[in-house]
Design an enzyme around this catalytic site. Structure first.
Site, PDB file in Angstrom:
ATOM      1  N   LYS A  67       4.206  -8.436   4.488  1.00  0.00           N
ATOM      2  CA  LYS A  67       4.720  -9.621   5.171  1.00  0.00           C
ATOM      3  C   LYS A  67       5.901  -9.268   6.079  1.00  0.00           C
ATOM      4  O   LYS A  67       5.741  -8.545   7.032  1.00  0.00           O
ATOM      5  CB  LYS A  67       5.053 -10.692   4.141  1.00  0.00           C
ATOM      6  N   TYR A 108       2.487 -17.736  -6.054  1.00  0.00           N
ATOM      7  CA  TYR A 108       1.510 -17.155  -5.130  1.00  0.00           C
ATOM      8  C   TYR A 108       0.148 -17.109  -5.836  1.00  0.00           C
ATOM      9  O   TYR A 108       0.066 -16.648  -6.990  1.00  0.00           O
ATOM     10  CB  TYR A 108       1.959 -15.749  -4.729  1.00  0.00           C
ATOM     11  N   ARG A 153      -0.425  11.951  -4.479  1.00  0.00           N
ATOM     12  CA  ARG A 153      -0.368  10.695  -5.221  1.00  0.00           C
ATOM     13  C   ARG A 153       1.042  10.505  -5.775  1.00  0.00           C
ATOM     14  O   ARG A 153       1.602   9.426  -5.767  1.00  0.00           O
ATOM     15  CB  ARG A 153      -1.412  10.651  -6.346  1.00  0.00           C
ATOM     16  N   ASP A 192       9.879 -11.910  -7.106  1.00  0.00           N
ATOM     17  CA  ASP A 192       9.035 -11.703  -5.932  1.00  0.00           C
ATOM     18  C   ASP A 192       9.847 -12.204  -4.740  1.00  0.00           C
ATOM     19  O   ASP A 192       9.999 -13.411  -4.539  1.00  0.00           O
ATOM     20  CB  ASP A 192       7.726 -12.494  -6.109  1.00  0.00           C
TER      21      ASP A 192
HETATM   22  C1  LIG Z   1       1.147 -11.804  -0.049  1.00  0.00           C
HETATM   23  C2  LIG Z   1       1.945 -12.073  -1.240  1.00  0.00           C
HETATM   24  C3  LIG Z   1       1.764 -11.318  -2.409  1.00  0.00           C
HETATM   25  C4  LIG Z   1       0.700 -10.260  -2.541  1.00  0.00           C
HETATM   26  O1  LIG Z   1       0.902  -9.170  -1.703  1.00  0.00           O
HETATM   27  P1  LIG Z   1      -0.290  -8.292  -1.060  1.00  0.00           P
HETATM   28  O2  LIG Z   1       0.434  -7.307  -0.227  1.00  0.00           O
HETATM   29  O3  LIG Z   1      -1.150  -9.225  -0.283  1.00  0.00           O
HETATM   30  O4  LIG Z   1      -1.046  -7.696  -2.203  1.00  0.00           O
HETATM   31  C5  LIG Z   1       2.585 -11.611  -3.489  1.00  0.00           C
HETATM   32  N1  LIG Z   1       3.537 -12.570  -3.422  1.00  0.00           N
HETATM   33  C6  LIG Z   1       3.719 -13.302  -2.325  1.00  0.00           C
HETATM   34  C7  LIG Z   1       4.785 -14.352  -2.319  1.00  0.00           C
HETATM   35  C8  LIG Z   1       2.939 -13.087  -1.203  1.00  0.00           C
HETATM   36  O5  LIG Z   1       3.126 -13.845  -0.115  1.00  0.00           O
END
Ligand SMILES: *Cc1c(COP(=O)(O)O)cnc(C)c1O
Length: 381
Positions: A195, A98, A46, A170
């Site tokens: 992504k 988001y 972990r 983000d």
């Molecule tokens: C997908 C996404 C998230 C969340 O990420 P996960 O890996 O799905 O938990 C946060 N911010 C943005 C802009 C996203 O596209």
């Protein structure tokens, strides 16, 4: 070292025992120690795993940061950032966020006494009207999802710093290829690694990248204490994905531009949201803080009807109707009923998220095929 070279090499060294060029998948939960107080930097998985460490070094290098910490999802990473705060603290963030971040802020953390201000961050001066002594965090997303608004990171950082608030960005939509928020003064970069970084629609993962040692220790403590860590197999897949990040991003940008321009000239299309257009309200800032404009865009139909949007999404053949983004394959998505369904209708209409708004994640296929698919689908609505 330049970006493409880092994408291929950073964090990855030949395995010391065999010379394997790729970091092995260390599929283990624990490590044998020489004596109770002596180990090779690994005690329990972990806390640390060599495959994950290798990925963390790669991610830190791509964002020009000192440290990266991986989490089992983007939301897991965001959760750790908010857990830096105490009851009574306040957060300023965007009203165009988001959906999952909005949901976590509103429905999970408000009940722990943390207050969130959702404001229009495309004008950084708006921060002045809500920032106060309790403001501990500014949470920025740029470009925003799905309206592709651009937030001026440097301008927001300047205001936050005067008030001793930390700034987290983000950076999922831009990827480290297009934008590096730490260089613009941010304290924390968050990625949904799911992504563009993973890039092949086969992993869910998150990451935080920081420079500050104390912040790193605090976030690492939260990672190990709360336990949302990714496994070694997923870490390996992302390490592999990153090797072509620069090549994929180049193609995402080229295809994104072609499709944005095609849609803009189409008689059935209303608005096209893409920061590369000279008439995009924040085009100048996008140009200043991003290397290129990416493969994400949204559009509305001139005839703003849910039925027509649905018909279009059912008619595409190459674009896959799916949530998520940033993979090699092109996706089409309906924010109002899919990714942003958790935002109340009045709220989403206020920020322009109308019924016919459609979001595209442009993949790395041949643009001609993507254009032909949109053409045939639009002819049916
Ligand atoms: C997908 C996404 C998230 C969340 O990420 P996960 O890996 O799905 O938990 C946060 N911010 C943005 C802009 C996203 O596209």
């Amino acid at each position: 070292m330049k970006f493409g070279t880092k994408a291929v090499h950073a964090g990855v060294e030949p395995d010391p025992s065999t010379g394997a060029i790729m970091t092995p998948i260390y599929q283990t939960s624990t490590y044998v120690q020489e004596s109770p107080a002596k180990h090779k930097g690994y005690a329990y998985a972990r806390g640390a795993n060599p495959t994950r460490n290798s990925l963390q070094k790669s991610l830190a290098a791509l964002e020009n940061g000192k440290h990266a910490i991986c989490f089992s999802s983007g939301m897991g990473a965001t959760d750790a950032v908010i857990k830096l705060l105490n009851p009574g603290d306040e957060v300023i963030t965007s009203n165009d966020l988001y959906g999952g971040s909005y949901r976590m802020f509103k429905r999970v953390f408000e009940k722990y006494g943390i207050k969130f201000h959702f404001i229009d961050l495309t004008n950084a001066a708006n921060i002045q009207s809500v920032i106060n002594a309790k403001t501990k965090l500014l949470w920025i997303e740029t470009p925003t999802n799905p309206l592709m608004n651009i937030v001026d990171i440097e301008a927001c950082v300047a205001i936050a710093k005067k008030n001793n608030a930390i700034v987290a960005v983000d950076n999922t939509f831009a990827s480290p290829y297009l934008q590096n928020p730490l260089e613009l003064g941010a304290d924390i970069v968050m990625h949904s690694v799911t992504k563009y970084l993973g890039g092949h629609s086969d992993v869910v993962m998150g990451a935080l990248i920081v420079n500050d040692e104390k912040l790193y220790q605090e976030l690492h403590f939260l990672m190990n204490s709360c336990g949302a860590v990714p496994g070694p197999q997923d870490s390996f897949l992302v390490l592999r994905g990153i090797k072509t990040l620069h090549l994929r991003m180049e193609r995402h940008c080229i295809n994104g531009k072609k499709i944005a321009e095609y849609l803009k000239n189409h008689p059935k299309i209303g608005k096209v949201y893409w920061p590369g257009f000279a008439d995009h309200p924040n085009h100048a800032i996008a140009k200043k803080q991003m290397k290129d404009f990416g493969g994400m865009l949204s559009f509305t139909l001139k005839d703003d009807s849910m039925d027509k949007a649905t018909k279009l999404m059912e008619s595409v053949e190459l674009f896959a109707l799916a949530e998520s983004l940033g993979g090699v394959e092109s996706l089409i998505n309906h924010p109002a009923s899919m990714t942003h369904a958790s935002i109340p209708k009045e709220e989403r209409l206020k920020s322009g998220l109308v019924d016919s708004l459609i979001r595209l994640s442009i993949g790395v296929e041949d643009a001609e095929d993507l254009l032909a698919d949109l053409e045939q689908a639009l002819s049916k609505v």
